[in-house]
Design a protein around this motif. Structure first.
Motif, PDB file in Angstrom:
ATOM      1  N   GLN A   1      14.674   2.129   3.715  1.00 28.52           N
ATOM      2  CA  GLN A   1      14.519   1.345   2.485  1.00 28.52           C
ATOM      3  C   GLN A   1      13.034   1.217   2.165  1.00 28.52           C
ATOM      4  O   GLN A   1      12.174   1.245   3.056  1.00 28.52           O
ATOM      5  CB  GLN A   1      15.147  -0.039   2.639  1.00 28.52           C
ATOM      6  N   ARG A   2      12.766   1.031   0.880  1.00 31.06           N
ATOM      7  CA  ARG A   2      11.375   0.872   0.440  1.00 31.06           C
ATOM      8  C   ARG A   2      11.321  -0.123  -0.710  1.00 31.06           C
ATOM      9  O   ARG A   2      12.322  -0.385  -1.380  1.00 31.06           O
ATOM     10  CB  ARG A   2      10.800   2.209  -0.024  1.00 31.06           C
ATOM     11  N   ARG A   3      10.136  -0.663  -0.962  1.00 32.87           N
ATOM     12  CA  ARG A   3       9.843  -1.486  -2.123  1.00 32.87           C
ATOM     13  C   ARG A   3       8.329  -1.541  -2.287  1.00 32.87           C
ATOM     14  O   ARG A   3       7.582  -1.138  -1.397  1.00 32.87           O
ATOM     15  CB  ARG A   3      10.418  -2.899  -1.974  1.00 32.87           C
TER      16      ARG A   3
ATOM     17  N   TRP B   1      14.933  -4.451  -2.005  1.00 26.68           N
ATOM     18  CA  TRP B   1      14.768  -3.207  -1.258  1.00 26.68           C
ATOM     19  C   TRP B   1      15.613  -2.118  -1.902  1.00 26.68           C
ATOM     20  O   TRP B   1      16.752  -2.337  -2.282  1.00 26.68           O
ATOM     21  CB  TRP B   1      15.198  -3.401   0.196  1.00 26.68           C
ATOM     22  N   GLU B   2      15.022  -0.933  -2.019  1.00 21.90           N
ATOM     23  CA  GLU B   2      15.717   0.226  -2.549  1.00 21.90           C
ATOM     24  C   GLU B   2      15.977   1.210  -1.409  1.00 21.90           C
ATOM     25  O   GLU B   2      15.157   1.354  -0.502  1.00 21.90           O
ATOM     26  CB  GLU B   2      14.876   0.914  -3.637  1.00 21.90           C
ATOM     27  N   THR B   3      17.104   1.899  -1.498  1.00 23.02           N
ATOM     28  CA  THR B   3      17.444   2.894  -0.475  1.00 23.02           C
ATOM     29  C   THR B   3      16.701   4.184  -0.783  1.00 23.02           C
ATOM     30  O   THR B   3      16.947   4.827  -1.804  1.00 23.02           O
ATOM     31  CB  THR B   3      18.958   3.131  -0.452  1.00 23.02           C
TER      32      THR B   3
ATOM     33  N   TYR C   1       3.572   1.282  -1.176  1.00 22.15           N
ATOM     34  CA  TYR C   1       4.954   1.023  -0.806  1.00 22.15           C
ATOM     35  C   TYR C   1       5.024   0.438   0.607  1.00 22.15           C
ATOM     36  O   TYR C   1       4.138   0.669   1.440  1.00 22.15           O
ATOM     37  CB  TYR C   1       5.786   2.310  -0.839  1.00 22.15           C
TER      38      TYR C   1
ATOM     39  N   PHE D   1       7.911   0.159   3.835  1.00 23.38           N
ATOM     40  CA  PHE D   1       9.114   0.829   4.320  1.00 23.38           C
ATOM     41  C   PHE D   1       9.679   0.077   5.523  1.00 23.38           C
ATOM     42  O   PHE D   1       8.941  -0.606   6.256  1.00 23.38           O
ATOM     43  CB  PHE D   1       8.794   2.273   4.738  1.00 23.38           C
ATOM     44  N   ARG D   2      11.019   0.215   5.690  1.00 23.37           N
ATOM     45  CA  ARG D   2      11.681  -0.266   6.896  1.00 23.37           C
ATOM     46  C   ARG D   2      12.899   0.605   7.166  1.00 23.37           C
ATOM     47  O   ARG D   2      13.421   1.252   6.252  1.00 23.37           O
ATOM     48  CB  ARG D   2      12.084  -1.736   6.766  1.00 23.37           C
TER      49      ARG D   2
ATOM     50  N   PRO E   1      16.823  -4.873  10.722  1.00 24.23           N
ATOM     51  CA  PRO E   1      15.835  -3.937  10.176  1.00 24.23           C
ATOM     52  C   PRO E   1      14.577  -3.918  11.033  1.00 24.23           C
ATOM     53  O   PRO E   1      14.233  -4.890  11.714  1.00 24.23           O
ATOM     54  CB  PRO E   1      15.566  -4.496   8.774  1.00 24.23           C
TER      55      PRO E   1
ATOM     56  N   VAL F   1       8.318  -4.188   8.846  1.00 20.43           N
ATOM     57  CA  VAL F   1       7.909  -3.629   7.558  1.00 20.43           C
ATOM     58  C   VAL F   1       6.506  -3.059   7.718  1.00 20.43           C
ATOM     59  O   VAL F   1       5.593  -3.749   8.187  1.00 20.43           O
ATOM     60  CB  VAL F   1       7.956  -4.696   6.450  1.00 20.43           C
TER      61      VAL F   1
END
Length: 865
Positions: free
Chosen positions: A686-688, A701-703, A726, A728-729, A741, A744
């Motif tokens: 996932q990222r944001r 969070w976006e996949t 960005y 990520f996790r 998760p 980050v």
């Protein structure tokens, strides 16, 4: 000075009258014969008019004529001369141009382009030849100049007037000779022929609308007439504002009822509102006092029962700030759920049949009525007699059993406004074949005797009841099957029991008899409780004749499953209790009976077993003790089964080990590792955005990648914006849940790899230097004999002092033949020192053959080193 067509005479003013005798050529003048004539002539401004001089019967033109003019308006002075003529000659007086363009021909005065100043009295004095004599004639002409009507214009007191106010329209012209007549035309706003506004107040130049109403709105024009012409003005629009009137609401589909309108559920309903108004009304719809729509038409697609109520149309005139409204009541009809159900019960001491039809719910309630087997012939008659009248929600019809044939069918017809086709259910009355069957059994260690009577089938079911030998009723009447439990004692031996069956369609009842046998006193047998024989038994009743309390057994007393899977609980009867027809049921962990049709549970039944399946077991809600229970006429039994729902094993934890940008910053290289054991089916990245404006909640969070295999531990992720930072996790997932998760992280910058660049630059430089050196050596080798000695460095170092100067181009040198080998000649423009970094010794030019001189430019410098 203006002239006529004849050659002009020089103007002498009034004194020319003194010369009239001389002009006539000495002809005698008949002074006693003088003609006087007066007339009125009308002319139009801008046009032409002719004024004749002399009597009407004169045949010849006057020999001499003199025209004068006296203005009518304010003119009391002497007349002004206009023109004088004699024969073919004419003279126009100065200043006559104010009357128009004046022409005098044969005594007739013609005024072209007539002007309004020409209105007045014209006097003509002339001498007319007649029979050799001259006769004096006078003509007084009163000229009346008419002015045409100019184009009129309409001026209303108000361009926009409210209905009921007084409005006046005035028609005016700039010029025109009176009398003037006025007429008005009115045209409706949406076109059509013009018409005179009949019945309106006022006349002439002013049209009064008192009071103004909506029919007065439109285009107005006026026409003005006089003796000369007529003109019509440009139309002027008068706007009359009014309304709104009381709205009129229409409903489609049209279904009026008392106090409002109705519609069926799921129908499309169109509400329209019309309130005449100018300007057009603004419409607002209210449902139960709350605004739901703006506009003249409100469409309710697939109306629901919650949308029933009052609908108000509010019309507003934004110019006048006035409002009106109208309200209707809209009722939404919806049918009951499901379909009607029909049943038949015995009633009236089991001699009649009660037909019952039931369909609850809906609005309004469904209308139900029973129809017999002869509907086509007797339906109208039955409705008139009220035997099978209609009712709402529930309908009951009593049919006499003696008058009803076996196999008769009856239907219950249901009607509802929301169901165009209606609904129906039916039942058929019939008597089962055969008769009742009786049986007896001993139970619970021969402590009780159970008498069973059965006769299944039929509508309504057969009613059964036990009686003793003396006709006394035992127990309660039941349908299809009845059980009578008696305490076993010595008094039962030899007693007779009768099971009596009754059905409304059967005139005569049916029965079955059972006589209990006496026990055998043999000590090898326990006391015999009963024998299903019509004679006393001599032996002990077999085990198949005994009935006990139900005994239950479970496949497993404890069942453990993972959450999300199905759990199966099995329960069955054993022993003699199963022969009594015991009912078995399951109860969940909250002691609620499990019934068929529930989404959570699934029941499977057999002759002596019942299985319960719990779908999608939930932790911890579905865990606990479930109970299998069975009961018969002798007793009941219960068996607990524990269901343990365990949590699905969580995936292992994930830690990011490497996260770094590529050189273009549009991709990242991600690596991770897992910690611990657990069920694992894949990974999700996932990222944001990592940096957000202050006081903003971070985005969701976006996949970035969700199809990663469980054995993968790295991933290259693209499609990134270089200007965005960005975060990520990584999460580990399985079929049921997701793990915790990872931490980050934001990507690190790519490392600066300068060593390859430096080594590459050094290699390129060395290659270039090698190529240059090779080319220089090749050049020297090829031109060794032609290069100056200074270029080779022979004779030691170059002298520090300069040698002799190079002679100028015009010098002639003589060199002996026995000179040393010639050197290449250099042009005077090119210095020889270009082959050395220090000044070179300039040598004289080489020896030339005898008789030749050295010329500049004859020898070129040797090709470069």
């Amino acid at each position: 000075m203006e002239r006529g067509q004849a050659p002009p005479l020089h103007w002498r003013g009034p004194w020319i009258l003194c010369l009239l005798p001389a002009l006539v050529g000495g002809q005698p003048l008949a002074a006693g014969e003088v003609a006087y004539e007066e007339q009125t002539v009308t002319g139009v401004r801008g046009r032409a008019v002719e004024l004749s001089c002399g009597p009407a019967g004169a045949s010849a033109a006057p020999a001499v004529v003199f025209w004068s003019f006296t203005a009518t308006a304010g003119g009391s002075g002497p007349p002004r001369a206009v023109a004088v003529g004699s024969g073919g000659e004419a003279v126009v007086a100065p200043g006559a141009g104010t009357l128009g363009r004046v022409t005098l021909r044969n005594g007739t005065l013609e005024l072209r382009e007539l002007r309004a100043a020409a209105q007045g009295r014209f006097l003509c004095q002339g001498l007319f030849p007649e029979r050799g004599r001259l006769r004096v004639g006078y003509a007084a002409i009163l000229l009346r100049v008419l002015v045409p009507v100019s184009k009129p214009f309409v001026r209303p007191t108000a361009a926009v007037a409210p209905e009921g106010a007084a409005v006046a329209l005035t028609c005016a012209v700039r010029e025109g000779t009176e009398p003037l007549s006025f007429s008005w035309q009115h045209r409706q706003p949406r076109g059509g022929p013009s018409a005179s506004p009949a019945g309106l107040g006022g006349s002439g130049a002013e049209l009064r609308l008192t009071p103004a109403n909506r029919s007065h709105a439109g285009w107005y024009a006026c026409t003005v007439r006089n003796e000369v012409n007529n003109h019509t003005s440009e139309p002027v629009y008068l706007d009359v504002v009014y309304g709104p009137d009381e709205p009129a609401i229409s409903v489609e589909p049209f279904s009026p009822e008392q106090g409002g309108f109705s519609a069926g559920e799921r129908e499309d309903v169109v509400l329209s509102c019309l309130a005449p108004s100018n300007p057009p009304s603004r419409y607002v719809w209210l449902h139960n006092g709350s605004q739901v729509h703006t506009g003249q038409t409100y469409v309710i697609a697939a109306i629901a029962r919650a949308q029933a109520g009052t609908y108000t149309c509010l019309a507003e005139n934004t110019h006048l700030h006035t409002r009106t409204q109208a309200t209707i009541v809209l009722t939404v009809y919806y049918p009951p759920a499901g379909s009607p159900s029909c049943s038949a019960l015995a009633t009236g001491d089991l001699r009649d049949v009660a037909l019952r039809c039931r369909w609850l719910g809906g609005f309004p309630p469904a209308r139900l009525r029973w129809v017999g087997p002869q509907e086509e012939e007797e339906e109208e008659e039955e409705e008139e007699e009220g035997v099978m009248g209609s009712s709402f929600s529930m309908a009951t019809s009593i049919q006499p059993g003696a008058a009803t044939r076996n196999g008769s069918s009856f239907s219950c017809l249901a009607s509802h406004p929301a169901l165009p086709q209606g609904a129906a259910c039916g039942t058929t009355l019939w008597v089962p074949a055969g008769g009742p069957s009786c049986a007896a059994a001993a139970t619970k260690g021969d402590e009780y005797v159970m008498l069973r009577c059965r006769w299944e089938g039929g509508t309504p079911p057969v009613t059964l009841r036990w009686h003793d030998g003396g006709g006394r009723a035992l127990g309660d009447p039941t349908a299809s099957a009845t059980v009578l439990v008696l305490s076993a004692d010595g008094s039962l031996g030899g007693r007779e029991f009768v099971c009596m069956a009754a059905h409304p369609l059967r005139a005569a009842g049916a029965e079955c008899r059972l006589r209990l046998g006496k026990p055998d006193p043999s000590p090898r047998c326990p006391p015999c409780a009963a024998a299903a024989l019509p004679r006393p038994c001599q032996l002990c009743p077999p085990a198949s004749c005994r009935t006990e309390v139900p005994e239950l057994e479970a496949e497993r007393s404890e069942v453990a499953v993972l959450e999300g899977s199905e759990a199966r609980l099995a329960c069955r009867q054993r022993g003699g209790g199963a022969k009594l027809g015991a009912t078995v049921a399951w109860y969940d962990a909250k002691e609620r009976e499990v019934t068929p049709g529930l989404a959570k549970y699934w029941l499977e039944r057999g002759e002596a077993w019942v299985n319960l399946t719990i779908r999608d077991a939930d932790w911890p809600g579905d865990g606990g003790i479930y109970r299998c229970a069975a009961a018969n006429a002798v007793g009941s039994a219960s068996l607990p089964v524990r269901l343990r729902v365990e949590r699905y094993p969580a995936p292992p934890n994930v830690t990011i080990s490497k996260l770094r940008y590529t050189r273009a910053r549009t991709e990242v290289r991600l690596e991770w590792r897992t910690q611990g054991t657990g069920n694992l089916t894949g990974f999700v990245v996932q990222r944001r955005q990592a940096k957000k404006p202050p006081r903003r909640v971070p985005g969701p969070w976006e996949t970035a990648a969700g199809d990663i295999e469980p054995h993968s531990r790295d991933r290259r992720l693209g499609g990134l914006d270089p200007a965005v930072v960005y975060a990520f996790r990584v999460l580990a997932v399985n079929h049921r849940t997701a793990g915790h998760p990872s931490e980050v992280q934001t990507p690190a910058e790519p490392p600066f790899e300068a060593y390859p660049a430096v080594m590459g630059a050094a290699a390129v430089g060395m290659l270039v230097a090698t190529v240059a050196s090779f080319l220089a050596l090749r050049c020297v080798a090829r031109h060794r004999d032609t290069l100056p000695r200074e270029c080779w460095g022979q004779g030691g170092s170059v002298g520090a002092t300069a040698g002799p100067q190079v002679p100028t181009p015009h010098m002639h040198l003589s060199v002996p033949r026995a000179a040393r080998p010639p050197l290449p000649h250099v042009s005077a423009q090119t210095p020889l020192a270009h082959c050395s970094h220090t000044p070179a010794l300039v040598r004289p030019p080489p020896a030339l053959p005898q008789g030749q001189s050295w010329r500049p430019g004859a020898h070129r410098h040797a090709r470069g080193c």
